[in-house]
Design a protein around this motif. Structure first.
Motif, short mmCIF file in Angstrom:
data_model
loop_
_atom_site.label_atom_id
_atom_site.label_comp_id
_atom_site.label_asym_id
_atom_site.label_seq_id
_atom_site.Cartn_x
_atom_site.Cartn_y
_atom_site.Cartn_z
N VAL A 153 37.39 40.15 41.36
CA VAL A 153 38.75 39.48 41.52
C VAL A 153 38.51 38.09 42.27
O VAL A 153 37.89 37.89 43.26
CB VAL A 153 39.33 40.29 42.81
CG1 VAL A 153 40.78 39.47 43.03
CG2 VAL A 153 39.71 41.57 42.08
N SER A 205 42.88 34.40 42.11
CA SER A 205 42.92 34.78 40.84
C SER A 205 44.38 34.72 40.32
O SER A 205 45.29 34.90 41.11
CB SER A 205 42.62 36.26 40.99
OG SER A 205 43.46 37.19 41.92
N ASN A 252 40.54 37.22 36.93
CA ASN A 252 39.90 38.32 37.34
C ASN A 252 39.23 39.01 35.98
O ASN A 252 39.49 38.77 35.05
CB ASN A 252 40.84 39.45 37.56
CG ASN A 252 41.94 39.13 38.82
OD1 ASN A 252 41.40 38.49 39.82
ND2 ASN A 252 43.01 39.41 38.64
N PRO A 311 45.01 43.64 40.03
CA PRO A 311 44.74 44.45 41.06
C PRO A 311 45.70 44.75 42.12
O PRO A 311 46.83 44.27 42.11
CB PRO A 311 43.41 43.73 41.89
CG PRO A 311 43.76 42.46 41.82
CD PRO A 311 44.47 42.25 40.40
N PRO A 337 38.16 42.28 34.03
CA PRO A 337 38.71 43.72 34.03
C PRO A 337 37.38 44.78 33.93
O PRO A 337 36.41 44.51 33.67
CB PRO A 337 39.39 43.78 32.66
CG PRO A 337 39.74 42.35 32.54
CD PRO A 337 38.52 41.64 33.13
N SER A 338 37.65 45.85 34.55
CA SER A 338 36.60 46.63 34.74
C SER A 338 36.40 47.47 33.35
O SER A 338 35.32 48.12 32.85
CB SER A 338 36.72 47.89 35.54
OG SER A 338 36.88 47.36 36.88
N ASP A 348 45.74 47.81 38.18
CA ASP A 348 44.46 47.69 37.54
C ASP A 348 43.16 47.60 38.37
O ASP A 348 43.19 47.14 39.53
CB ASP A 348 44.34 46.23 36.86
CG ASP A 348 45.67 46.32 35.69
OD1 ASP A 348 46.28 47.40 35.28
OD2 ASP A 348 46.01 45.13 35.31
N GLU A 349 42.02 48.18 37.67
CA GLU A 349 40.82 48.18 38.43
C GLU A 349 40.11 46.89 37.84
O GLU A 349 39.93 46.77 36.59
CB GLU A 349 39.96 49.39 38.21
CG GLU A 349 40.61 50.87 38.92
CD GLU A 349 39.62 51.71 38.80
OE1 GLU A 349 38.62 51.55 38.35
OE2 GLU A 349 40.33 52.90 39.14
N CYS A 350 39.73 46.03 38.80
CA CYS A 350 38.86 44.78 38.34
C CYS A 350 37.58 44.75 38.83
O CYS A 350 37.36 45.00 40.19
CB CYS A 350 39.69 43.33 38.73
SG CYS A 350 41.58 43.39 38.22
N GLU A 351 36.69 44.52 38.00
CA GLU A 351 35.27 44.48 38.35
C GLU A 351 35.23 43.15 39.53
O GLU A 351 34.33 43.24 40.35
CB GLU A 351 34.29 44.42 37.26
CG GLU A 351 32.78 44.15 37.49
CD GLU A 351 32.07 44.22 36.32
OE1 GLU A 351 31.08 43.58 36.13
OE2 GLU A 351 32.47 44.60 34.95
N CYS A 372 44.26 41.63 34.20
CA CYS A 372 43.87 42.79 35.18
C CYS A 372 44.58 42.15 36.14
O CYS A 372 44.40 41.04 37.13
CB CYS A 372 42.39 42.49 35.38
SG CYS A 372 41.67 43.92 36.30
N GLN A 426 42.06 35.37 32.81
CA GLN A 426 41.03 35.77 31.92
C GLN A 426 41.37 35.94 30.32
O GLN A 426 40.48 35.83 29.39
CB GLN A 426 40.39 37.07 32.26
CG GLN A 426 38.95 37.41 31.69
CD GLN A 426 37.83 36.62 31.81
OE1 GLN A 426 37.91 35.84 32.64
NE2 GLN A 426 36.80 36.61 31.12
#
Length: 372
Positions: free
Chosen positions: A55, A59, A30, A43, A32-33, A50-53, A41, A64
């Motif tokens: 996924v 995952s 994932n 989600p 991360p944002s 967590d906010e992931c940019e 991260c 990461q």
């Protein structure tokens, strides 16, 4: 692949090591944002907040976060490795490991519990697989034929009922139906539609990927699955990797990547079974960690099982700090034959290119090979 691509230019004369980076890809990570692309991260879909940019399609929350550790091995301890190998899952649509290829309406991830289906991610069903006379992974295939097996019973009468696969394109479906003695049974886990060739199968964000690495692509054969980069999940059919390492004089492998409890563990165990000295760098791997028995003390998970199995096979399970303390090999004395220890350079004969210093034996680098 061809045998010519798997050969070293010259004889192997000294003990050598390889760094294997297993499946460290966008599909297993994932993004991360946050500004820190290497943080963990998790989600909501994986039980986190967590906010992931981005996924990944299968995952691993910590996937990461191991990228800087793998890069550090290369940049600070590259002297330890005569060859660096990166593998990646590279699946076509409808791969045999996808739940959607067997259950539900065939839409992405159909049949899996997080999509409202009855199949747990990683749940296994018995498949019938051809025993290829060549012993090579590329010549085998597997088919879903037994719809009376235990896992199929509760699905009867539902939209997810097990169905006999009669695909004319899958050799196993006809061979194993007509001549079952030519086949064997394998437990095939059901996963998401992941690491598609036209999807997120590229390498993880921030991972160093120089052209001098050997890149091995697996999972290209639609009809057979392999966690390990050495052989299939039945441990019956081999990829070219074993011979490639022998041809290049490799006798020790350091294993990193994703996932600790599946592709990393299976790769490490196969390497040990094949006679290599194996070092698994635990904090340069990331695990899926599926619960198996939560009532046990301590709880049994896919990670605990993998660790026990690797330990039982004599695999050294170490930390990054242990590898950072290793000394670089002593330079070869004048007059001896030696492979150049740095694999950061791709030796060639083009104008302006780098040349192998006197006395060195250039390793096979910069190759892209399919394993099945």
């Amino acid at each position: 692949y061809s045998s010519a691509m798997l050969s070293l230019v010259g004889p192997a004369t000294t003990a050598k090591s390889a760094l294997i980076i297993v499946d460290t890809q966008k599909c297993f990570t994932n993004l991360p944002s946050s500004d820190d692309m290497f943080s963990v991260c998790t989600p909501p879909a994986l039980g986190g907040t967590d906010e992931c940019e981005r996924v990944g399609s299968l995952s691993v929350a910590k996937g990461q976060s191991i990228v800087p550790e793998i890069n550090k091995l290369r940049t600070e301890k590259g002297c330890l490795f005569d060859m660096i190998i990166r593998s990646r899952d590279f699946h076509p649509p409808g791969h045999v490991s996808f739940s959607s290829a067997h259950f539900g309406d065939g839409s992405p991830n159909s049949g899996l519990d997080f999509m409202g289906g009855p199949i747990s991610v990683g749940q296994a069903f018995d498949f019938s697989c051809v025993k290829a006379e060549s012993g090579l992974l590329k010549d085998s295939s597997c088919c879903f034929l037994d719809v009376e097996q235990e896992g199929c019973i509760p699905l009867k009468g539902t939209e997810y009922e097990c169905k006999v696969d009669d695909s004319p394109d899958n050799p196993a479906c006809s061979i194993c139906k007509d001549t079952p003695d030519e086949c064997m049974t394998m437990g095939q886990a059901m996963w998401t539609d992941h690491c598609l060739q036209d999807g997120d199968s590229t390498f993880a964000e921030g991972l160093l990927t120089p052209e001098t690495d050997v890149v091995l692509e697996k999972g290209i054969n639609k009809y057979i699955d392999a966690y390990s980069i050495f052989m299939d999940n039945m441990k019956t059919h081999k990829t070219p990797l074993h011979d490639m390492l022998l041809d290049n004089g490799i006798d020790k492998v350091y294993v990193t990547g994703i996932a600790t409890d599946f592709c990393v563990s299976w790769t490490a165990q196969d390497a040990a079974d094949l006679g290599f000295e194996v070092v698994m760098i635990e904090d340069a791997t990331a695990a899926i960690d599926i619960p198996i028995d939560t009532d046990a003390t301590p709880p049994v998970t896919t990670v605990s099982i993998a660790m026990d199995e690797m330990t039982a096979k004599g695999i050294s399970i170490v930390k990054m700090a242990d590898v950072m303390m290793e000394s670089c090999p002593t330079p070869c004395p004048d007059g001896c034959e030696s492979a150049h220890r740095s694999r950061k350079l791709l030796f060639g004969s083009q104008p302006g290119g780098m040349y192998c210093p006197p006395g060195c034996v250039p390793m096979m680098t910069g190759r892209r090979l399919r394993l099945d």
